[in-house]
Design a protein around this motif. Structure first.
Motif, PDB file in Angstrom:
ATOM      1  N   VAL A 277       0.840  -1.203   0.000  1.00 26.74           N
ATOM      2  CA  VAL A 277       0.000   0.000   0.000  1.00 26.74           C
ATOM      3  C   VAL A 277       0.873   1.251   0.000  1.00 26.74           C
ATOM      4  CG1 VAL A 277      -1.716   1.328   1.294  1.00 26.74           C
ATOM      5  CG2 VAL A 277      -1.955  -1.156   1.092  1.00 26.74           C
ATOM      6  N   ALA A 278       1.970   1.217   0.775  1.00 21.42           N
ATOM      7  CA  ALA A 278       2.897   2.360   0.806  1.00 21.42           C
ATOM      8  C   ALA A 278       3.526   2.587  -0.561  1.00 21.42           C
ATOM      9  CB  ALA A 278       3.979   2.130   1.860  1.00 21.42           C
ATOM     10  N   GLY A 279       3.865   1.505  -1.254  1.00 23.12           N
ATOM     11  CA  GLY A 279       4.442   1.626  -2.594  1.00 23.12           C
ATOM     12  C   GLY A 279       3.456   2.222  -3.583  1.00 23.12           C
ATOM     13  N   GLU A 280       2.193   1.835  -3.461  1.00 23.77           N
ATOM     14  CA  GLU A 280       1.160   2.402  -4.338  1.00 23.77           C
ATOM     15  C   GLU A 280       0.972   3.890  -4.046  1.00 23.77           C
ATOM     16  OE1 GLU A 280      -2.097  -0.140  -3.456  1.00 23.77           O
ATOM     17  OE2 GLU A 280      -1.402  -1.763  -4.755  1.00 23.77           O
ATOM     18  N   MET A 281       1.057   4.261  -2.759  1.00 21.17           N
ATOM     19  CA  MET A 281       0.958   5.677  -2.403  1.00 21.17           C
ATOM     20  C   MET A 281       2.135   6.455  -2.974  1.00 21.17           C
ATOM     21  SD  MET A 281      -0.369   5.335   1.551  1.00 21.17           S
ATOM     22  CE  MET A 281      -0.680   7.103   1.822  1.00 21.17           C
ATOM     23  N   ALA A 282       3.316   5.854  -2.934  1.00 19.72           N
ATOM     24  CA  ALA A 282       4.509   6.495  -3.503  1.00 19.72           C
ATOM     25  C   ALA A 282       4.317   6.730  -4.995  1.00 19.72           C
ATOM     26  CB  ALA A 282       5.742   5.628  -3.259  1.00 19.72           C
ATOM     27  N   GLY A 283       3.712   5.755  -5.684  1.00 19.90           N
ATOM     28  CA  GLY A 283       3.447   5.914  -7.110  1.00 19.90           C
ATOM     29  C   GLY A 283       2.538   7.093  -7.388  1.00 19.90           C
ATOM     30  N   GLN A 284       1.524   7.275  -6.534  1.00 22.10           N
ATOM     31  CA  GLN A 284       0.609   8.410  -6.718  1.00 22.10           C
ATOM     32  C   GLN A 284       1.327   9.742  -6.472  1.00 22.10           C
ATOM     33  OE1 GLN A 284      -3.478   7.900  -5.073  1.00 22.10           O
ATOM     34  NE2 GLN A 284      -2.729   5.900  -4.400  1.00 22.10           N
ATOM     35  N   VAL A 285       2.193   9.773  -5.484  1.00 19.18           N
ATOM     36  CA  VAL A 285       2.935  11.011  -5.202  1.00 19.18           C
ATOM     37  C   VAL A 285       3.875  11.330  -6.359  1.00 19.18           C
ATOM     38  CG1 VAL A 285       4.671  12.070  -3.690  1.00 19.18           C
ATOM     39  CG2 VAL A 285       2.735  10.815  -2.700  1.00 19.18           C
ATOM     40  N   LEU A 286       4.519  10.322  -6.930  1.00 17.90           N
ATOM     41  CA  LEU A 286       5.395  10.548  -8.087  1.00 17.90           C
ATOM     42  C   LEU A 286       4.595  11.048  -9.291  1.00 17.90           C
ATOM     43  CD1 LEU A 286       7.746   7.426  -7.835  1.00 17.90           C
ATOM     44  CD2 LEU A 286       8.405   9.818  -7.502  1.00 17.90           C
ATOM     45  N   HIS A 287       3.322  10.709  -9.326  1.00 22.11           N
ATOM     46  CA  HIS A 287       2.450  11.191 -10.400  1.00 22.11           C
ATOM     47  C   HIS A 287       1.892  12.585 -10.111  1.00 22.11           C
ATOM     48  CE1 HIS A 287       2.422   7.294 -12.449  1.00 22.11           C
ATOM     49  NE2 HIS A 287       1.733   7.868 -13.413  1.00 22.11           N
ATOM     50  N   GLY A 288       2.229  13.139  -8.952  1.00 23.63           N
ATOM     51  CA  GLY A 288       1.829  14.519  -8.681  1.00 23.63           C
ATOM     52  C   GLY A 288       0.904  14.739  -7.507  1.00 23.63           C
ATOM     53  N   ARG A 289       0.449  13.674  -6.842  1.00 24.85           N
ATOM     54  CA  ARG A 289      -0.448  13.878  -5.707  1.00 24.85           C
ATOM     55  C   ARG A 289       0.326  14.487  -4.538  1.00 24.85           C
ATOM     56  NH1 ARG A 289      -5.085   9.852  -3.193  1.00 24.85           N
ATOM     57  NH2 ARG A 289      -5.812  11.317  -1.606  1.00 24.85           N
ATOM     58  N   LYS A 290      -0.264  15.453  -3.852  1.00 30.32           N
ATOM     59  CA  LYS A 290       0.386  16.150  -2.746  1.00 30.32           C
ATOM     60  C   LYS A 290       0.265  15.347  -1.443  1.00 30.32           C
ATOM     61  CE  LYS A 290       1.355  19.564  -5.455  1.00 30.32           C
ATOM     62  NZ  LYS A 290       2.744  19.713  -5.952  1.00 30.32           N
ATOM     63  N   THR A 291       1.345  15.297  -0.703  1.00 28.29           N
ATOM     64  CA  THR A 291       1.366  14.530   0.543  1.00 28.29           C
ATOM     65  C   THR A 291       0.564  15.200   1.660  1.00 28.29           C
ATOM     66  OG1 THR A 291       3.429  15.626   1.150  1.00 28.29           O
ATOM     67  CG2 THR A 291       3.612  13.474   0.080  1.00 28.29           C
ATOM     68  N   ALA A 292       0.474  16.518   1.652  1.00 30.52           N
ATOM     69  CA  ALA A 292      -0.108  17.264   2.773  1.00 30.52           C
ATOM     70  C   ALA A 292      -1.533  16.827   3.109  1.00 30.52           C
ATOM     71  CB  ALA A 292      -0.084  18.768   2.482  1.00 30.52           C
ATOM     72  N   ASP A 293      -2.322  16.508   2.084  1.00 30.72           N
ATOM     73  CA  ASP A 293      -3.709  16.091   2.303  1.00 30.72           C
ATOM     74  C   ASP A 293      -3.955  14.657   1.835  1.00 30.72           C
ATOM     75  OD1 ASP A 293      -4.734  18.545   3.396  1.00 30.72           O
ATOM     76  OD2 ASP A 293      -4.477  19.405   1.403  1.00 30.72           O
ATOM     77  N   PHE A 294      -2.888  13.863   1.835  1.00 27.84           N
ATOM     78  CA  PHE A 294      -2.970  12.455   1.459  1.00 27.84           C
ATOM     79  C   PHE A 294      -3.001  11.655   2.771  1.00 27.84           C
ATOM     80  CE2 PHE A 294      -1.027   9.308  -1.849  1.00 27.84           C
ATOM     81  CZ  PHE A 294      -2.065   8.431  -1.602  1.00 27.84           C
ATOM     82  N   PRO A 295      -4.183  11.196   3.218  1.00 28.79           N
ATOM     83  CA  PRO A 295      -4.287  10.573   4.545  1.00 28.79           C
ATOM     84  C   PRO A 295      -3.385   9.365   4.735  1.00 28.79           C
ATOM     85  CG  PRO A 295      -6.457  11.021   3.615  1.00 28.79           C
ATOM     86  CD  PRO A 295      -5.471  11.240   2.512  1.00 28.79           C
ATOM     87  N   VAL A 296      -2.893   9.211   5.940  1.00 31.99           N
ATOM     88  CA  VAL A 296      -2.137   8.012   6.305  1.00 31.99           C
ATOM     89  C   VAL A 296      -3.075   6.816   6.163  1.00 31.99           C
ATOM     90  CG1 VAL A 296      -0.992   6.787   8.205  1.00 31.99           C
ATOM     91  CG2 VAL A 296      -0.592   9.236   7.872  1.00 31.99           C
ATOM     92  N   ALA A 297      -2.580   5.740   5.560  1.00 34.56           N
ATOM     93  CA  ALA A 297      -3.407   4.557   5.305  1.00 34.56           C
ATOM     94  C   ALA A 297      -3.118   3.466   6.342  1.00 34.56           C
ATOM     95  CB  ALA A 297      -3.141   4.014   3.903  1.00 34.56           C
ATOM     96  N   TYR A 298      -4.176   2.763   6.720  1.00 34.99           N
ATOM     97  CA  TYR A 298      -4.050   1.647   7.667  1.00 34.99           C
ATOM     98  C   TYR A 298      -4.497   0.352   6.994  1.00 34.99           C
ATOM     99  CZ  TYR A 298      -3.204   4.720  11.637  1.00 34.99           C
ATOM    100  OH  TYR A 298      -2.654   5.622  12.501  1.00 34.99           O
ATOM    101  N   VAL A 299      -3.731  -0.704   7.210  1.00 32.80           N
ATOM    102  CA  VAL A 299      -4.161  -2.043   6.815  1.00 32.80           C
ATOM    103  C   VAL A 299      -4.735  -2.666   8.078  1.00 32.80           C
ATOM    104  CG1 VAL A 299      -3.438  -4.304   5.974  1.00 32.80           C
ATOM    105  CG2 VAL A 299      -2.412  -2.233   5.021  1.00 32.80           C
ATOM    106  N   THR A 300      -6.038  -2.899   8.098  1.00 29.54           N
ATOM    107  CA  THR A 300      -6.702  -3.295   9.343  1.00 29.54           C
ATOM    108  C   THR A 300      -7.082  -4.775   9.411  1.00 29.54           C
ATOM    109  OG1 THR A 300      -8.842  -2.643   8.404  1.00 29.54           O
ATOM    110  CG2 THR A 300      -7.652  -0.982   9.684  1.00 29.54           C
ATOM    111  N   LYS A 301      -7.180  -5.426   8.276  1.00 27.44           N
ATOM    112  CA  LYS A 301      -7.608  -6.824   8.273  1.00 27.44           C
ATOM    113  C   LYS A 301      -6.443  -7.740   8.662  1.00 27.44           C
ATOM    114  CE  LYS A 301      -9.735 -10.396   5.353  1.00 27.44           C
ATOM    115  NZ  LYS A 301     -10.628 -10.866   6.406  1.00 27.44           N
TER     116      LYS A 301
END
Length: 334
Positions: A277-301
């Motif tokens: 999930v962290a790697g997928e988030m990194a991919g989105q940030v490299l595509h231009g998504r801003k970290t400031a309003d990108f919520p921390v993700a939890y794997v809960t299951k």
């Protein structure tokens, strides 16, 4: 003659313009074709963090970034040395990597300092990001840092401990004094024990070198040991298990990899999933998504993970319902 000179001058001006225009186009094309660089910093080698690392790289692939093809990964492992963390994170900053990723809280904190609120930093399975001073809040990180958090399902783990060991009167809880995540999880688990009227004793190690002595003390005073998500404890898991087995004291750990290393059973979140999930988030940030309003993700299951060999060594009959769930949806080590 004048007309000839004018023609030559005009031709020269055209050639000069064409030269610079071509170079500009080449520069633009080169810029578009630039391969991004990601610096990954891992605190130490042990199975749980190694799983997060593999998951992170696979998460990048899911988002279209393949190492050696269209992304460069600079992987550094500090091997538990704080001075290495500072040196390696500074190296990433000096080389102007496009994104940094931290595996374990100390690594993430070192990257945060080196990034100086500029380069994006992705957390990979970090316990308590806000308490570790990494984000303003989970929903609105507020700066250059976001990622995944490895919050352990502590209630379910305590339920499992009591289901397997209903007669356990005192539980030993171990953590590393310098590991923020380990300390956080151990104290939350102790609070749960107190709420349920279960006696507990806290034991700390300052480094893996302390494990033998501290474990020998613990097994003489408790009926079971809880090993939280803690990098020092995970690194010394085999030492802990060796001591505990001699005293016939079961160890209930927080991570699936720690069960594989000799823990009896756990209800655990998959560390690989946290990394992916962290790697997928990194991919989105490299595509231009801003970290400031990108919520921390939890794997809960979570899933049940059991070690049948360990149960045999300890002479413990695991509840059939837990065995069936582990066989169906979790993992069984034999």
């Amino acid at each position: 003659m004048k007309r000839m000179y004018a023609l030559i001058a005009a031709l020269a001006a055209f050639l000069i313009f064409a030269f610079f225009a071509t170079n500009k186009d080449n520069d633009t094309h080169s810029s578009k074709a630039k391969i991004p660089t990601v610096g990954i910093l891992q605190l130490v080698t042990h199975p749980a963090l190694d799983q997060i690392h593999r998951g992170f790289v696979d998460g990048l692939k899911e988002y279209g970034y393949t190492p050696g093809k269209n992304i460069k990964i600079d992987f550094q492992n500090a091997q538990g040395d704080q001075s290495n963390l500072k040196t390696m994170s500074t190296k990433f900053a000096n080389e102007n990597v496009d994104l940094m990723a931290g595996i374990a809280t100390p690594a993430a904190q070192a990257l945060a300092n080196a990034a100086n609120k500029k380069t994006p930093v992705i957390l990979a399975g970090i316990t308590d990001p806000k308490g570790g001073g990494l984000v303003s809040s989970d929903k609105h990180p507020g700066g250059n840092i976001t990622g995944t958090s490895g919050e352990s399902p502590l209630k379910e783990q305590l339920d499992l401990l009591k289901q397997i060991l209903p007669n356990a009167k005192t539980v030993g809880i171990m953590y590393t004094s310098s590991d923020h995540g380990g300390q956080y999880n151990a104290k939350k688990f102790a609070k749960l024990c107190k709420q349920r009227g279960i006696n507990y004793k806290l034991y700390t190690i300052s480094s893996t070198n302390d494990m033998q002595q501290v474990a020998e003390q613990a097994v003489s005073q408790v009926d079971a040991i809880y090993a939280p998500q803690d990098n020092g404890i995970a690194s010394a898991m085999k030492t802990l298990v060796n001591v505990a087995n001699k005293a016939k004291i079961p160890v209930i750990p927080s991570a699936d990899t720690m069960v594989k290393d000799g823990g009896l059973a756990s209800y655990a979140i998959n560390q690989y999933d946290l990394g992916k999930v962290a790697g997928e988030m990194a991919g989105q940030v490299l595509h231009g998504r801003k970290t400031a309003d990108f919520p921390v993700a939890y794997v809960t299951k979570g899933k049940y993970v059991i070690n049948q060999k360990e149960a045999q060594i300890l002479g413990i009959q695991l509840p059939q319902s837990i065995v069936e769930q582990a066989e169906k949806e979790g993992e069984v080590f034999k």
